[in-house]
Design an enzyme around this catalytic site. Structure first.
Site, PDB file in Angstrom:
ATOM      1  N   PRO A 128       0.812  -1.216   0.000  1.00 24.54           N
ATOM      2  CA  PRO A 128       0.000   0.000   0.000  1.00 24.54           C
ATOM      3  C   PRO A 128       0.854   1.278   0.000  1.00 24.54           C
ATOM      4  O   PRO A 128       0.472   2.272  -0.606  1.00 24.54           O
ATOM      5  CB  PRO A 128      -0.816  -0.122   1.294  1.00 24.54           C
ATOM      6  CG  PRO A 128      -0.912  -1.599   1.537  1.00 24.54           C
ATOM      7  CD  PRO A 128       0.354  -2.193   1.012  1.00 24.54           C
ATOM      8  N   GLY A 338     -16.420   7.002 -33.469  1.00 26.77           N
ATOM      9  CA  GLY A 338     -17.421   7.991 -33.074  1.00 26.77           C
ATOM     10  C   GLY A 338     -18.179   7.504 -31.848  1.00 26.77           C
ATOM     11  O   GLY A 338     -17.603   6.849 -30.975  1.00 26.77           O
ATOM     12  N   GLU A 362       4.185  -2.846 -13.541  1.00 27.98           N
ATOM     13  CA  GLU A 362       5.569  -3.290 -13.826  1.00 27.98           C
ATOM     14  C   GLU A 362       6.487  -2.096 -14.095  1.00 27.98           C
ATOM     15  O   GLU A 362       7.393  -2.147 -14.928  1.00 27.98           O
ATOM     16  CB  GLU A 362       5.589  -4.330 -14.952  1.00 27.98           C
ATOM     17  CG  GLU A 362       4.859  -5.583 -14.501  1.00 27.98           C
ATOM     18  CD  GLU A 362       5.375  -6.891 -15.034  1.00 27.98           C
ATOM     19  OE1 GLU A 362       6.474  -6.918 -15.597  1.00 27.98           O
ATOM     20  OE2 GLU A 362       4.669  -7.890 -14.848  1.00 27.98           O
TER      21      GLU A 362
END
Ligand code: CAA
Length: 381
Positions: A128, A338, A362
């Site tokens: 984290p 589109g 990575e």
């Protein structure tokens, strides 16, 4: 210089292409919508040798080299980037264990990966609070008798809920890069908890979880390399891994380009096919040129690795350029469709979402530039 593929390279590319088109592509849209990871696909990939493309036959590999691996990755990614990322990480883990493992580790774990028994491999480096900077990791491994006891959390772990073999980094010594070590942990190990599946923008059919280690005991014989070697091993694995992600980006880019060619040939505007209008043609020219450049950089990095020459910088250049390319090409493919590019009736919106992470994982594009600059100042001048 010879751009022809060898017989082995052609065989692997064609095997991967057939598998990708018949077994993977038909399910890609539904798997993305349902966030469905299918373990059976990986057992079947093992059967055709694609979970150990660059590994010796002795350990269940296809013994086909790095160029073959890159070609196979391009094919798989063109069908489904989610399947290809798990294939890439699995090959990377098997190669790392083969490169630095003991004979016993190779026998037990490389074979378990290449045979499909492990389903997939996982690479647990990020945390984290430590993504680009693995030296800041907080997970610890403390030696107790003939085991190491792991405590801490890993984040963004590809295939973490399914992997039978997980390569895990943890701190065994001093702060920073030099205090890290690398371990082989078996999926389902006591004290290893799998977190919730992340709800991602793209690659939705790939499994991404956090892993928590709570007094998780790992046999000391599962230390990979030596204590303190972890950072170097991570960088070594990632050098090869970046060729895989570059190849993945080439596959995504090619799929987006092919979809745009097909759509603009069919779609009429101002009384003619969109493909005959100059603005789309110029876009297509740029897309094809960037895709070719990315493929060439990727195959060069693969050829250098295969020849046993230095390839760190070339792998980072390939990963940087190819991932930026896939984002540009997928973006243009959406534009050329589109409004139809913005709905899931056409695959380009999935390619656009899948491409996004390629400049992040990575090693971000910024990390690749750090590596390229470092190697350039080291090697030149
Ligand atoms: N091979 C071998 N050794 C290497 C190396 C390599 N490619 N690169 C560096 N090293 C060695 C250096 O020689 C140096 O050794 P000494 O200290 O003995 O001189 C040591 O490692 C430290 O090198 P740096 O000073 O360059 O290290 P740094 O702290 O400045 O970091 C970095 C460099 C390039 C930013 C590196 O930290 C990095 O690559 N970060 C990104 C991490 C990453 O890519 N994470 C991806 C997570 S995995 C993932 O995404 C998988 C997935 O699920 C898809």
């Amino acid at each position: 210089m010879n751009f022809d593929l060898s017989e082995t390279q052609t065989l692997i590319r064609d095997t991967a292409r057939k598998f990708a088109r018949e077994r993977v592509a038909p399910h890609a849209r539904a798997a993305d919508r349902e966030e469905r990871f299918d373990p059976e696909v990986f057992k079947a990939l093992a059967e055709v040798g694609l979970l150990g493309v660059n590994l010796p036959g002795k350990y269940g590999g296809a013994e086909a080299g790095v160029v073959s691996y890159a070609l196979a990755m391009m094919e798989m990614a063109a069908a489904d980037a989610s399947v290809s990322v798990a294939m890439a990480v699995t090959n990377m883990c098997a190669e790392l264990i083969h490169a630095v493992g003991t004979d016993a580790q190779r026998e037990k774990y490389v074979t378990r990966i290449t045979s499909g028994e492990a389903i997939v491999g996982a690479f647990a480096l990020s945390e984290p609070h430590a993504g680009s900077d693995p030296g800041a990791m907080r997970t610890t491994a403390v030696k107790r008798g003939d085991t190491y006891v792991l405590n801490g959390s890993k984040q963004w772990i590809t295939s973490g809920a399914y992997a039978g073999v997980i390569v895990v980094w943890a701190r065994t010594g001093q702060a920073g890069n030099k205090g890290l070590s690398c371990f082989i942990v078996e999926g389902g190990a006591k004290g290893l908890h799998v977190g919730k599946h992340e709800d991602k923008m793209g690659l939705r059919a790939s499994n991404t979880v956090g892993l928590t280690f709570e007094d998780c005991e790992v046999p000391a014989e599962n230390l990979l390399g030596k204590e303190g070697d972890g950072f170097r091993l991570a960088m070594m694995a990632l050098d090869g891994g970046r060729i895989g992600i570059a190849a993945q980006a080439c596959g995504t880019g090619r799929a987006a380009l092919e979809a745009a060619v097909s759509y603009t040939k069919d779609r009429k505007a101002f009384g003619q096919a969109v493909a005959d209008l100059q603005a789309p043609r110029f876009m297509m020219a740029d897309m094809r040129t960037q895709l070719d450049a990315a493929e060439l950089l990727t195959l060069r990095a693969a050829a250098l690795k295969e020849a046993g020459q230095p390839f760190t910088r070339e792998a980072s250049m390939a990963k940087l350029f190819a991932s930026e390319m896939s984002n540009k090409v997928a973006d243009k493919a959406v534009q050329l469709h589109g409004g139809y590019g913005y709905i899931d009736e056409f695959p380009v919106e999935r390619y656009f979402r899948d491409a996004r992470v390629q400049t992040i994982y990575e090693g971000t594009s910024e990390v690749q530039r750090m590596v390229i600059a470092r190697e350039t100042f080291r090697r030149e001048g």
